[in-house]
Design a protein around this motif. Sequence first.
Motif, short mmCIF file in Angstrom:
data_model
loop_
_atom_site.label_atom_id
_atom_site.label_comp_id
_atom_site.label_asym_id
_atom_site.label_seq_id
_atom_site.Cartn_x
_atom_site.Cartn_y
_atom_site.Cartn_z
N LEU A 106 36.34 45.27 40.99
CA LEU A 106 34.99 45.06 40.47
C LEU A 106 34.87 45.56 39.03
O LEU A 106 34.15 44.98 38.22
CB LEU A 106 33.96 45.77 41.36
N SER A 107 35.58 46.62 38.70
CA SER A 107 35.49 47.20 37.36
C SER A 107 36.32 46.45 36.33
O SER A 107 36.24 46.73 35.14
CB SER A 107 35.93 48.66 37.40
N SER A 108 37.12 45.47 36.77
CA SER A 108 38.00 44.75 35.87
C SER A 108 37.22 43.77 35.00
O SER A 108 36.14 43.31 35.38
CB SER A 108 39.06 43.98 36.68
N ARG A 109 37.77 43.47 33.84
CA ARG A 109 37.17 42.46 32.96
C ARG A 109 37.73 41.07 33.25
O ARG A 109 37.38 40.11 32.58
CB ARG A 109 37.45 42.82 31.50
N GLU A 110 38.57 40.96 34.27
CA GLU A 110 39.14 39.67 34.64
C GLU A 110 38.26 38.97 35.67
O GLU A 110 37.49 39.62 36.38
CB GLU A 110 40.54 39.85 35.22
N GLN A 111 38.40 37.64 35.75
CA GLN A 111 37.72 36.87 36.78
C GLN A 111 38.69 36.55 37.92
O GLN A 111 39.91 36.48 37.73
CB GLN A 111 37.17 35.55 36.22
N ALA A 112 38.13 36.33 39.10
CA ALA A 112 38.92 35.85 40.22
C ALA A 112 39.38 34.43 39.93
O ALA A 112 38.77 33.71 39.14
CB ALA A 112 38.10 35.89 41.50
#
Length: 204
Positions: A106-112
């Motif tokens: 959730l804290s990542s700047r990436e998208q699923a």
Amino acid sequence: NSLMWIERGWRAVLVDNDDAKVQKSGARHGANQGVLALRETVGSDNGLDAVWNRARLGPVDEQPDFMSLDIDGGEYRLWAQMLHVRPRVVCIECDQARKGLYVPELSSREQASVDSTMELAWAKGYVPVATLNCNLICIVREEWPKLFAAAAGDTTASNSQEPPLVEPIEAPALTEPLRLNLGCGDTPLEGYVNLDGLAGDSCY
């Protein structure tokens, strides 16, 4: 993703955790009583259900017609945690370049990945209907017959802001994920609904 609907008279709740952006939205729509700009930091301890319950502009049991979810990372997990609010249409940012299943923290700047986001949509009772740039468009499963009927309806309807009325017809049963190959040209893919413009009797 949502300004067009506000300009057409829709009510809206605009959420961001950037003070400057919230102030800009407030200034832009300040005279519109149907638009609420909120500064919120959404996450596992402040999910979208909670934000909607605090911000709702209508009746207690009212559900939003459209949700645009774009926070540059974490969209998948926020939508997965959204258990009580059920927008009719969801526009969610995802990574269409990444193949296979991938869900960042959730804290990542990436998208699923788009595949993971599609699987989530089906699990939540939505039908993925289109991909646009970095967004996936999904509609609630119970609205699928309306979309199918509109697609099969009279294409000569008047050009107005209101969608043309069509007689309800029975939509095909959805027993597996709907896969669209948009702009297929003369190369249809097996297992997909292949769509493109018509040229004579062929699809291009």
